[in-house]
Motif scaffolding. Structure first.
Motif, short mmCIF file in Angstrom:
data_model
loop_
_atom_site.label_atom_id
_atom_site.label_comp_id
_atom_site.label_asym_id
_atom_site.label_seq_id
_atom_site.Cartn_x
_atom_site.Cartn_y
_atom_site.Cartn_z
N TRP A 1 0.97 -0.97 0.21
CA TRP A 1 0.53 -0.04 0.21
C TRP A 1 0.59 0.82 -0.21
O TRP A 1 0.72 1.99 -1.03
N HIS B 1 -2.69 -5.76 1.32
CA HIS B 1 -4.29 -5.40 1.04
C HIS B 1 -4.72 -5.92 0.17
O HIS B 1 -4.60 -5.88 -0.87
N TRP C 1 2.00 -11.43 5.06
CA TRP C 1 1.09 -12.25 5.37
C TRP C 1 -0.07 -10.25 4.78
O TRP C 1 0.03 -9.84 3.52
N THR D 1 -4.09 -9.21 4.25
CA THR D 1 -4.87 -8.37 4.59
C THR D 1 -6.43 -7.96 3.97
O THR D 1 -6.21 -7.43 2.54
N TRP E 1 -6.30 -5.55 11.05
CA TRP E 1 -6.54 -4.39 11.51
C TRP E 1 -7.64 -3.90 11.95
O TRP E 1 -8.21 -3.30 10.89
N GLU F 1 -3.16 -6.27 14.73
CA GLU F 1 -1.91 -4.97 14.98
C GLU F 1 -3.00 -3.91 15.82
O GLU F 1 -3.74 -3.24 15.26
N LYS G 1 -4.01 -0.63 17.85
CA LYS G 1 -3.47 0.71 17.45
C LYS G 1 -4.75 1.08 18.57
O LYS G 1 -6.28 1.01 18.16
N GLU H 1 3.24 -2.30 15.55
CA GLU H 1 3.83 -1.67 15.15
C GLU H 1 4.46 -0.06 15.66
O GLU H 1 3.21 0.01 17.08
N HIS I 1 2.20 3.04 16.34
CA HIS I 1 0.86 3.15 16.92
C HIS I 1 1.08 2.71 18.90
O HIS I 1 0.37 3.28 19.44
N ASP J 1 5.43 -4.37 12.51
CA ASP J 1 5.12 -3.32 11.32
C ASP J 1 6.01 -2.47 11.83
O ASP J 1 6.03 -1.42 12.41
N ASP K 1 0.00 9.47 12.73
CA ASP K 1 0.36 7.77 12.98
C ASP K 1 1.20 8.23 11.53
O ASP K 1 0.73 8.39 10.10
N ASP L 1 5.32 -0.33 7.26
CA ASP L 1 4.57 0.37 7.05
C ASP L 1 4.85 1.71 6.72
O ASP L 1 4.28 2.30 7.84
C1 XUL Z 1 -2.72 1.42 9.04
C2 XUL Z 1 -1.83 0.35 9.37
C3 XUL Z 1 -1.93 -0.78 8.53
C4 XUL Z 1 -2.33 -1.86 8.33
C5 XUL Z 1 -2.23 -2.68 7.64
O1 XUL Z 1 -2.23 2.39 10.70
O2 XUL Z 1 -0.64 0.31 10.23
O3 XUL Z 1 -1.41 -0.56 7.02
O4 XUL Z 1 -0.81 -1.92 9.14
O5 XUL Z 1 -4.40 -2.82 7.53
#
Ligand code: XUL
Ligand code: CO
Length: 438
Positions: free
Chosen positions: A49, A101, A139, A141, A188, A232, A234, A268, A271, A296, A307, A338
């Motif tokens: 992404w 994703h 992975w 998602t 997430w 994950e 957050k 992450e 996060h 992440d 973030d 990420d």
């Molecule tokens: C968003 C985030 C996402 C997840 C995957 O803050 O970290 O990109 O890692 O959905």
């Protein structure tokens, strides 16, 4: 097929004296650290992404980076171009894994059956590339945040029809993750939370989320997914309050619903800091519960409350991260970047600079964490700090022989206890600086 980054050759290790910005200064894939190659110790991943989809647009301005890769956005040609560019990029950096994703791979159609057909087509193409290059899937998602149907949450939505779309997306991405041999599946919960309690039944929503996760485990195991499911955590953004607030909250949730055997955490950095913790804190909480699964890898900005997904540069943090990973015996997933370039860093070279910065920062972190462990002073300080539990009354406490009455009688005979020993934080911080900078 022509190269997209035709001016950029494979990135090589040239060492810290090199002035070549397109070289690694510390990441030397074959170098042995603590008995394994750096490549083994640092299973890096590219986040589809950010690397291939994020063009720097924000709510105040348009894209600065061209991520069309010569194809019309919203087409399957563009989806294929992303695969071509992504694999060239990973090969040139020596990155072994990617994460995705569903929404990163293909444009979503109005009919989910057509979206799924597109996903089948693109993953056939990805699979071909994986076979040629040896690059693997870390992975997958489902994107359960972008589409307007998820405005009130995904598995926490008030709408049962929306819940079915969540199930359909999760089912499809589990199919794709198995097809691509992915090591994990991530949840997430970006919209799993609330804006106001005036319209929210938390208990009902959390039961529904857990129920969806249970169905995902059941289906995943049925189709031969042997990897880990990850939450994950957050605390906020996009929602004001998110249910997977931090590692401790997510672990409590997994245990409450009996999901802890199949799930671990994907921590992450940015996060954890948004939740008011250090990165190391959430890694440690996961590790002591046997749930440190994947990471992440990025960092936030001390002065911003959201973030920001910077590429990691802070070697203190990467050192503590690698220290936690080594102590935990490694990850079942890996270190997924990420992370995104800053908006004014819009060139092809900038894409490489971001990864080189972060890969070097984690390589340095690994080297320094190994030094911390070999040095041994931090570990022995902690061990000695609790030595009063090694014998006598302390051993009675840890062996659970003591009762409140026996301890109370012991205390009454003590008079005033001796002060419990200095924490010596400044001395320990000085040891870390010596390890980091010598
Ligand atoms: C968003 C985030 C996402 C997840 C995957 O803050 O970290 O990109 O890692 O959905
Ligand atoms: Co993330």
């Amino acid at each position: 097929m022509s190269e997209y980054f035709n001016e950029i050759k494979k990135i090589k290790y040239e060492g810290p004296t090199s002035k070549n910005a397109l070289s690694f200064k510390f990441y030397d894939p074959e170098k042995i650290v603590l008995g394994k190659t750096m490549k083994e110790q640092l299973p890096f991943g590219m986040a589809w992404w950010h690397a291939l989809c994020n063009s720097g647009s924000d709510i105040f301005g348009a894209a600065t980076a061209d991520k069309t890769f010569g194809a019309a956005p919203g087409t399957m040609d563009h989806a294929r171009a992303k695969v071509d560019v992504g694999f060239e990029f990973m090969e040139k950096l020596g990155i072994d894994y990617f994460c995705f994703h569903d929404a990163d791979l293909v444009p979503e159609a109005s009919d989910i059956k057509e979206t799924n057909r597109r996903l089948d087509e693109i993953t056939d193409y990805i699979l071909e590339k994986m076979k040629i290059t040896g690059i693997k899937c870390m992975w997958g998602t489902a994107n359960l945040t972008n589409n307007p149907r998820y405005m009130n949450g995904a598995a926490s939505s008030n709408s049962a029809d929306v819940y079915c779309f969540v199930a359909a997306q999760v089912k499809k991405v589990l199919d794709l993750t198995v097809k691509l041999g992915g090591k994990g599946y991530v949840f997430w919960g970006g919209r799993e939370g609330y804006e106001t309690l005036l319209n929210t039944d938390i208990k009902f929503e959390q039961d529904n989320i857990a129920n969806l996760m249970r169905m995902a485990v059941e289906y995943g195991r049925k189709i031969g997914f042997t990897g880990d499911f990850y939450i994950e955590p957050k605390p906020k953004e996009p929602m004001k309050h998110q249910y997977d607030y931090d590692a401790a909250t997510a672990i409590g949730f997994l245990k409450q619903y009996g999901l802890d055997k199949d799930f671990k955490l994907n921590i992450e950095s940015n996060h954890a800091t948004l939740a008011g913790h250090s990165f190391q804190h959430d890694l440690r909480i996961s590790a002591i519960n046997g749930m440190l699964g994947s990471i992440d890898a990025n960092q936030g900005d001390l002065f911003l409350g959201w973030d920001t997904d910077h590429f990691s540069s802070n070697v203190y943090d990467t050192t503590m991260c690698m220290y936690e990973i080594i102590k935990a015996g490694g990850l079942t997933g890996g270190l997924n970047f990420d992370a995104k370039n800053r908006r004014p860093s819009y060139t092809k070279e900038d894409m490489f600079y971001g990864f080189i910065l972060a890969m070097d920062a984690f390589a340095l972190g690994l080297i320094k964490a190994a030094k911390m462990i070999e040095d041994g002073r931090i570990d022995s300080f902690i061990q000695e700090r609790y030595q009063s539990y090694g014998s006598g009354i302390g051993a009675e406490i840890t062996s659970k022989k003591a009762t409140l009455e026996s301890l109370s009688a012991y205390a009454e005979n003590l008079g005033a206890p001796a002060l419990p020993g200095s924490g010596s934080q400044e001395m320990l911080e000085s040891i870390i600086n010596t390890i980091l900078f010598s």
